[in-house]
Design an enzyme around this catalytic site. Structure first.
Site, PDB file in Angstrom:
ATOM      1  N   SER A 559      -0.159  -0.823  -1.875  1.00  0.00           N
ATOM      2  CA  SER A 559       0.596  -1.609  -0.900  1.00  0.00           C
ATOM      3  C   SER A 559       1.168  -2.850  -1.585  1.00  0.00           C
ATOM      4  O   SER A 559       1.951  -2.728  -2.525  1.00  0.00           O
ATOM      5  CB  SER A 559      -0.294  -1.958   0.291  1.00  0.00           C
ATOM      6  OG  SER A 559       0.481  -2.376   1.383  1.00  0.00           O
ATOM      7  N   ASP A 645       4.215   6.680   6.724  1.00  0.00           N
ATOM      8  CA  ASP A 645       3.790   5.286   6.549  1.00  0.00           C
ATOM      9  C   ASP A 645       4.821   4.367   7.195  1.00  0.00           C
ATOM     10  O   ASP A 645       6.010   4.422   6.871  1.00  0.00           O
ATOM     11  CB  ASP A 645       3.666   4.978   5.056  1.00  0.00           C
ATOM     12  CG  ASP A 645       3.008   3.640   4.773  1.00  0.00           C
ATOM     13  OD1 ASP A 645       2.883   2.812   5.698  1.00  0.00           O
ATOM     14  OD2 ASP A 645       2.620   3.415   3.612  1.00  0.00           O
ATOM     15  N   HIS A 680      -0.178   5.006   6.193  1.00  0.00           N
ATOM     16  CA  HIS A 680      -0.387   4.004   5.155  1.00  0.00           C
ATOM     17  C   HIS A 680      -1.743   4.162   4.473  1.00  0.00           C
ATOM     18  O   HIS A 680      -1.884   3.890   3.282  1.00  0.00           O
ATOM     19  CB  HIS A 680      -0.274   2.607   5.766  1.00  0.00           C
ATOM     20  CG  HIS A 680      -0.197   1.507   4.759  1.00  0.00           C
ATOM     21  ND1 HIS A 680       0.862   1.376   3.886  1.00  0.00           N
ATOM     22  CD2 HIS A 680      -1.039   0.477   4.482  1.00  0.00           C
ATOM     23  CE1 HIS A 680       0.675   0.313   3.111  1.00  0.00           C
ATOM     24  NE2 HIS A 680      -0.472  -0.242   3.456  1.00  0.00           N
TER      25      HIS A 680
END
Length: 723
Positions: A559, A645, A680
C-alpha cells in the site's frame, strides 16, 4: 504464452496509448492510463496474460512454495479456539477447524456470575450450552471472496448484527439474527460501510453509508423489525472527513467521530433514547485532533465527565478531563511530553488504561479510580524483553475485576493475560500455539539504529536464527505513512524464512508514528522523501555493518509501503536483489490529482493537494515511481494487486510494471500478479492466504539467491538470473 529460444516465457507487452495530462504548465503523456477501465475485455485479458506470465516464470518455485505452505500448516494448530471473553452472562470465543477457511463465532453461558476466570475450553470436547452464533464458512459458500465486517451482539445478548463483503470492495450487507431462536431476520441493509453499533434499547442500530468516493459520510439509525426506513442522523459534507460510530464502554453514549488526517470532531447522544439528538463535544478547529471516552462521575457535584485526548498545543498529545455538560472546562491529567506519544485512553468503572508509545514500542499504564472519582498513582504494565510490546485485549465490560492484556515480540508468540486489578497479579491464559517444536531461544531479536543523511537515528528491529552466519540473506520491511506503527510481532509463516537463514528487519522510517508525532510530521507532505531516504539508510546500514550484501538483500512493503518500494527501486536499485510491492501506491500523482477517485480528497492532508499547489505537484512528480522509471538496471520486482481494491486501484501497479518492462535495461524479471476476486487485503480464507504467503516467500528467497528463472545462472549486471 510464447517462450524464448532458451525456454523462458516472453512477458506480455502492454500497448501504448498516449493520454495527455497537463497541470501547472507541466505536460505528461501517460501511455498506460487506458488500463484503468477494468470493464474493458482487453484490460482483463492483459491482466490474465500477466498472471499467466507469473505462473510460467515462477513455475520452478512451486516445490518450494508447497514446502513453505506445508510448514505454515504444520506449525499452526488448525483446530483451535480463542480465549473466551465475558460479556454479560456469556463467554464469547472463536473456533477454527482443520480444513475450514474461516472462523466460527461461538458462546457458552457463564455458570457462576461471580467467577471471572475464563473456562478452560477444549477444542476437542463438547462444551455445555455452546451456541454457534455465526459460521463464516457457511456464509462464504458460493463466493470466491468473503470478509466479515461488523459482528455485534446486542446489550441484552439476544440479537446479532453482522455484515459481510463477498466482492472485496469493502461495501457490506448488514444482517440480523435472533440468538434465542437461531432465526434470521428478513431485515437486510445493503451497500454500507463496515462499522455499525447497537444502542442501549437493543432494537436501534447505527450504521454508515459511503459516498461515490467510498468515504463513510453518513450515519443512519435503523429500528430492527419496525418496518420503517432508516433515519439519517448525521451527514458529513466536508469531503476531507471520514465518519465512525460506536458505543461507549459505559453504554451511556453513542459517539459519532468525524476525522480528517489532521482534524477531529466528536458528537454524542444518549444511547437509551432511540430518538436522541447528537451534541458536539468540541467544535472542529483545523489542525486539532481529539478523541473522547466517557469516564465515571467524580468531579465537583459528581458530574459525568469526558476524558479527552488532544493535541492542542501538545504535539504528542495530552489527556484532560471535563464535565460532559461543559467540555471546555478542562483539567489536565497527563501533560505533554516530548519523549512519549499518548495514543489512547480506555475508561472502566474503577480504572483507566492509558496507551502510549515510548522508544518505538507500545506501552500500557493503569490508573485506579476510587469511589469519589479520584485517580491513584499510574502503574506501567511492563515486560523485560527489549522488543516486547503490550496492548489491551478484549475488555467489553464497564465493570470487571480483571483486565485482559496482550503481549508479544518477534520471538515470543502472542500471549494473553488476565490482570487482577486489586493485586496486580497476571495470569497467563494462552500463548499462541506453535507446533513442531518451536523454541524461542533458537532465535535472536534486537534493536539497532541506522543514521539518515540528515543525522536522524532510525530505529531498526531485527530477528534471525541464533546460529546464523553473516553476511546472510535479509528481508527489509517498511511502511512509513499515516502515523501507522509497525511493531516487532511474532509470525508463524516468517519462521520459514528465518529457518532458511534469512534475517528479517523492520525499518521504522519517518512517516510512521514509532517515535512520536513529529516522526510522522517529518515524513509527510513536502517532507515525504525522508521516508524513502530513511529506508535506504537502513539498507545501507545492514550492508555496511556486514549483516547482508546487496545481492542477498530483498525489500517488502504494501500500500503506502508499496509506494516506498517503488521509490526505492528508482532511487537505489543497486542496493537490492529483489523488491516485492503489495497493492502498491506507485502512481500517486495521477490518483491525488483526481478528486473523483476514492480517498483522494481525504488524502490531501497526507500528501498535499497537487491540483491547487504547484509546489506539491512538482514535489510529488519528483518521487512518483511510475513517472520516474528510467532506462537503467533494476532488481527483480514482483507487484501484487487485486482487481476489486478500492484503496489502491489495480491500475497503479499495472501501469508501473508496464513502464518498467518497456524502459529498464537489465534482464531481471518484473512481474504483476492480480487477484481477480479480492480487495485491498488480498485473498480471503486462511488456507488461500497461506498459499499466497508461501508464493511470496518462495519468490523472495529465490530473489535473494539470484535464482529468478530456475537456471541457477547469476547475471553480473544486476545480481539476478540471466535474461
Amino acid at each position: 504464452m510464447t517462450k524464448t529460444s532458451i525456454g523462458r516465457p516472453v512477458p506480455p507487452i502492454a500497448k501504448r496509448v498516449e493520454t495527455r495530462r497537463e497541470h501547472h504548465g507541466d505536460v505528461f503523456f501517460d501511455p498506460y492510463e487506458w488500463l484503468r477501465d477494468k470493464n474493458n475485455p482487453e484490460v482483463v485479458a492483459y491482466l490474465e496474460a500477466e498472471n499467466d506470465y507469473v505462473d510460467q516464470t515462477t513455475a520452478h518455485l512451486e516445490p518450494l512454495q508447497q514446502q513453505i505452505f506445508n510448514e505454515i500448516k504444520a506449525r499452526t494448530k488448525e483446530t483451535d479456539l480463542s480465549v473466551p471473553t465475558r460479556q454479560a452472562n456469556w463467554w464469547y470465543y472463536a473456533r477454527t477447524f482443520e480444513g475450514k477457511q474461516y472462523r466460527v463465532q461461538c458462546r457458552c453461558p457463564v455458570t457462576d456470575p461471580d467467577d471471572w476466570t475464563p473456562p478452560a475450553l477444549d477444542e476437542n470436547t463438547e462444551i455445555p450450552g455452546e451456541q454457534v452464533l455465526l459460521d463464516s464458512n457457511v456464509e462464504a459458500e458460493g463466493h470466491d471472496f468473503f470478509a466479515l465486517g461488523t459482528f455485534m451482539v446486542s446489550l441484552d445478548s439476544n440479537l446479532l448484527a453482522y455484515s459481510v463483503d463477498v466482492v472485496g470492495d469493502e461495501q457490506y450487507t448488514l444482517r440480523f439474527k435472533d440468538l434465542r431462536t437461531g432465526e434470521q431476520y428478513p431485515d437486510e441493509i445493503a451497500d454500507i460501510g463496515a462499522g455499525a453499533t447497537w444502542a442501549a434499547d437493543n432494537r436501534t442500530v447505527y450504521y454508515l453509508t459511503l459516498d461515490e468516493a467510498r468515504r463513510p459520510d453518513t450515519v443512519w439509525r435503523y429500528r430492527l423489525g419496525s418496518g420503517e426506513p432508516s433515519e439519517q442522523v448525521y451527514h458529513e459534507a466536508d469531503e476531507r472527513f471520514w465518519l465512525a460510530v460506536g458505543l461507549s464502554r459505559s453504554e451511556a453514549y453513542v459517539f459519532i467521530a468525524a476525522g480528517s488526517a489532521i482534524t477531529s470532531e466528536w458528537r454524542y447522544a444518549d444511547s437509551t433514547n432511540p430518538d436522541a439528538q447528537f451534541t458536539v463535544v468540541l467544535p472542529r478547529r483545523d489542525g486539532i485532533e481529539y478523541s473522547v471516552e466517557h469516564a465515571p462521575g467524580g468531579l465537583v457535584g459528581g458530574q459525568d465527565r469526558f476524558l479527552i485526548l488532544h493535541n492542542d498545543g501538545a504535539v504528542n498529545f495530552t489527556l484532560v478531563e471535563a464535565p460532559v455538560g461543559d467540555p471546555e472546562q478542562q483539567r489536565t491529567l497527563i501533560p505533554h511530553r516530548d519523549d512519549v506519544r499518548l495514543d489512547g485512553v480506555d475508561a472502566f468503572a474503577g480504572h483507566l488504561v492509558v496507551s502510549y508509545r515510548r522508544e518505538a514500542l507500545p506501552r500500557v499504564q493503569l490508573w485506579s479510580i476510587d469511589s469519589d472519582g479520584n485517580y491513584g498513582e499510574p502503574d506501567e504494565i511492563s515486560f523485560d524483553s527489549e522488543l516486547m510490546w503490550v496492548s489491551l485485549g478484549a475488555n467489553p465490560n464497564w465493570v470487571s475485576p480483571k483486565l485482559r492484556i496482550r503481549a508479544g515480540s518477534f520471538v515470543t508468540p502472542v500471549r494473553v493475560y488476565d490482570m487482577d486489578l486489586v493485586t496486580g497479579e497476571r495470569t497467563l491464559l494462552r500463548e499462541q500455539p506453535v507446533l513442531g517444536g518451536y523454541r524461542h531461544e533458537d532465535y535472536v531479536e534486537r534493536r539497532e539504529w541506522a543514521q539518515a543523511d540528515d543525522g536522524t537515528r532510525i530505529p531498526v528491529s531485527i530477528v534471525h536464527r541464533a546460529d546464523i552466519k553473516f553476511p546472510s540473506p535479509a528481508l527489509l520491511y517498511g511502511y512509513g505513512a499515516y502515523e501507522i506503527c509497525t511493531d516487532p510481532s511474532f509470525s508463524i509463516p516468517r519462521l520459514s524464512l528465518l529457518d532458511r537463514g534469512m534475517m528479517f528487519a523492520i525499518a521504522h522510517v519517518r512517516g510512521g508514528g514509532e517515535m512520536g508525532r513529529l516522526w510522522y510530521e517529518h515524513g509527510k507532505l513536502l517532507k515525504k522523501k525522508n521516508t524513502f531516504t530513511d529506508f535506504v539508510a537502513v539498507a545501507t546500514h545492514l550492508v555496511e555493518s556486514g549483516q547482508t550484501r546487496p545481492q542477498e538483500l530483498v525489500a517488502l512493503g504494501g500500500s503506502a509501503g508499496g509506494l516506498l518500494m517503488g521509490v526505492v527501486a528508482n532511487m537505489a536499485p543497486d542496493l537490492f536483489a529483489g523488491i516485492l510491492a503489495q497493492v502498491p501506491f506507485v502512481d500517486p500523482l495521477t490518483t491525488i490529482l483526481d478528486p473523483s477517485l476514492p480517498l483522494t480528497v481525504t488524502e490531501w492532508d497526507e500528501w498535499g493537494n497537487p491540483l491547487s499547489d504547484s509546489d506539491v505537484y512538482s514535489y510529488m512528480k519528483s518521487y512518483s515511481p511510475y513517472e520516474n522509471v528510467e532506462a537503467k538496471q533494476y532488481p527483480a520486482i514482483l507487484a501484487m494487486t487485486s482487481l476489486h481494491d478500492t484503496r489502491v486501484y489495480y491500475v497503479e501497479p499495472a501501469k508501473w510494471i508496464a513502464a518498467l518492462r518497456h524502459t529498464k535495461s537489465d534482464g531481471n524479471p518484473v512481474l504483476l500478479k492480480t487477484q481477480m476476486a479480492a480487495g485491498h487485503g488480498g485473498v480471503s480464507g486462511r488456507y488461500k492466504a497461506w498459499q499466497e504467503t508461501a508464493f511470496q516467500y518462495a519468490w523472495l528467497l529465490a530473489a535473494a539467491n539470484g535464482d529468478h528463472y530456475g537456471s541457477g545462472e547469476v547475471d553480473d549486471r544486476g545480481g539476478g538470473a540471466q535474461g
